[in-house]
Design an enzyme around this catalytic site. Structure first.
Site, PDB file in Angstrom:
ATOM      1  N   CYS A   3      56.062  37.401  26.615  1.00  9.40           N
ATOM      2  CA  CYS A   3      54.927  37.424  27.158  1.00  9.40           C
ATOM      3  C   CYS A   3      54.358  36.021  27.313  1.00  9.40           C
ATOM      4  CB  CYS A   3      54.167  38.390  26.612  1.00  9.40           C
ATOM      5  SG  CYS A   3      52.157  38.362  27.272  1.00  9.40           S
ATOM      6  N   HIS A  45      47.840  41.929  22.476  1.00  9.95           N
ATOM      7  CA  HIS A  45      48.529  42.123  23.738  1.00  9.95           C
ATOM      8  C   HIS A  45      48.303  43.596  24.090  1.00  9.95           C
ATOM      9  CE1 HIS A  45      52.009  41.732  26.573  1.00  9.95           C
ATOM     10  NE2 HIS A  45      52.129  42.959  26.339  1.00  9.95           N
ATOM     11  N   HIS A  96      50.283  41.137  30.576  1.00 10.83           N
ATOM     12  CA  HIS A  96      49.314  41.095  29.351  1.00 10.83           C
ATOM     13  C   HIS A  96      48.060  41.179  30.344  1.00 10.83           C
ATOM     14  CE1 HIS A  96      48.009  39.074  25.663  1.00 10.83           C
ATOM     15  NE2 HIS A  96      47.015  39.032  26.088  1.00 10.83           N
ATOM     16  N   HIS A  98      44.510  40.553  31.853  1.00 19.14           N
ATOM     17  CA  HIS A  98      43.807  39.314  32.064  1.00 19.14           C
ATOM     18  C   HIS A  98      42.889  39.444  33.169  1.00 19.14           C
ATOM     19  CE1 HIS A  98      47.160  39.071  34.378  1.00 19.14           C
ATOM     20  NE2 HIS A  98      46.597  38.481  35.446  1.00 19.14           N
ATOM     21  N   HIS A 100      40.644  37.326  36.051  1.00 20.13           N
ATOM     22  CA  HIS A 100      40.417  35.870  36.834  1.00 20.13           C
ATOM     23  C   HIS A 100      39.124  35.834  37.106  1.00 20.13           C
ATOM     24  CE1 HIS A 100      44.776  35.982  38.034  1.00 20.13           C
ATOM     25  NE2 HIS A 100      44.649  37.389  38.004  1.00 20.13           N
TER      26      HIS A 100
HETATM   27  P1  AMP Z   1      48.397  37.986  37.944  1.00 19.20           P
HETATM   28  O1  AMP Z   1      49.090  37.755  39.303  1.00 19.20           O
HETATM   29  O2  AMP Z   1      46.988  38.922  38.250  1.00 19.20           O
HETATM   30  O3  AMP Z   1      49.115  38.842  37.031  1.00 19.20           O
HETATM   31  O4  AMP Z   1      47.566  36.706  37.752  1.00 19.20           O
HETATM   32  C1  AMP Z   1      48.697  36.016  36.594  1.00 19.20           C
HETATM   33  C2  AMP Z   1      47.926  34.545  36.927  1.00 19.20           C
HETATM   34  O5  AMP Z   1      48.482  33.837  35.600  1.00 19.20           O
HETATM   35  C3  AMP Z   1      48.673  33.811  38.201  1.00 19.20           C
HETATM   36  O6  AMP Z   1      47.246  33.331  38.748  1.00 19.20           O
HETATM   37  C4  AMP Z   1      49.501  32.590  37.551  1.00 19.20           C
HETATM   38  O7  AMP Z   1      49.035  31.275  38.410  1.00 19.20           O
HETATM   39  C5  AMP Z   1      48.744  32.439  36.118  1.00 19.20           C
HETATM   40  N1  AMP Z   1      49.409  31.732  35.202  1.00 19.20           N
HETATM   41  C6  AMP Z   1      50.935  32.165  35.203  1.00 19.20           C
HETATM   42  N2  AMP Z   1      51.451  31.294  34.259  1.00 19.20           N
HETATM   43  C7  AMP Z   1      50.483  30.463  33.809  1.00 19.20           C
HETATM   44  C8  AMP Z   1      50.328  29.172  32.780  1.00 19.20           C
HETATM   45  N3  AMP Z   1      51.602  28.994  32.061  1.00 19.20           N
HETATM   46  N4  AMP Z   1      49.271  28.719  32.663  1.00 19.20           N
HETATM   47  C9  AMP Z   1      48.008  29.164  33.366  1.00 19.20           C
HETATM   48  N5  AMP Z   1      48.234  30.353  34.180  1.00 19.20           N
HETATM   49  C10 AMP Z   1      49.211  30.868  34.333  1.00 19.20           C
HETATM   50 ZN    ZN Z   2      51.055  39.343  25.842  1.00 21.74          ZN
END
Ligand code: AMP
Ligand code: ZN
Length: 112
Positions: A3, A45, A96, A98, A100
């Site tokens: 993850c 998680h 995981h 999250h 935004h």
């Molecule tokens: P989602 O599409 O809602 O699952 O959002 C996942 C988000 O994680 C996307 O906006 C990606 O740009 C962001 N993301 C993926 N990898 C990383 C990382 N290593 N650091 C910061 N953001 C990330």
């Molecule tokens: Zn996780």
């Protein structure tokens, strides 16, 4: 577990941290979709908001207590948007949970 966000929590993958406490981490999105685009996660998680239940909901409440602090730190006095994507149709790419935080400009009225 493979993850990305758990690896960000451990520091295995670097991130630009905005806020951290014992239960929550917030960091700048690597591919920002607004002038301010921050990802807020619980350190535990949980796959998505579809897995919120009576046992983990206090932790999610903590996430929402942290969000106004993070927004203030990012200068979002004029408002912002909070989004969580869930599953395939929700276009969730990282499994995981999250949230935004998007802001720093007037958002579009259409949400989808
Ligand atoms: P989602 O599409 O809602 O699952 O959002 C996942 C988000 O994680 C996307 O906006 C990606 O740009 C962001 N993301 C993926 N990898 C990383 C990382 N290593 N650091 C910061 N953001 C990330
Ligand atoms: Zn996780």
């Amino acid at each position: 577990m493979d993850c990305i966000f758990c690896k960000i929590i451990t520091g295995e993958i670097p991130s630009n941290i905005v806020y951290e406490d014992d239960q929550i981490l917030a960091f700048h999105d690597i591919a920002p979709q607004a002038p301010v685009h921050v990802i807020v996660i619980p350190k535990q998680h949980i796959q998505s908001a579809n897995e919120i239940n009576e046992f983990n909901s206090p932790l999610i409440a903590k996430v929402f207590e942290a969000i106004p602090k993070i927004a203030k730190k990012c200068g979002l006095e004029n408002g912002y948007r909070v989004i969580t994507n869930i599953g395939e149709d929700g276009c969730q790419t990282v499994k995981h949970i999250h949230f935004h935080i998007l802001g720093g400009k007037k958002m579009t009225e259409k949400m989808a």
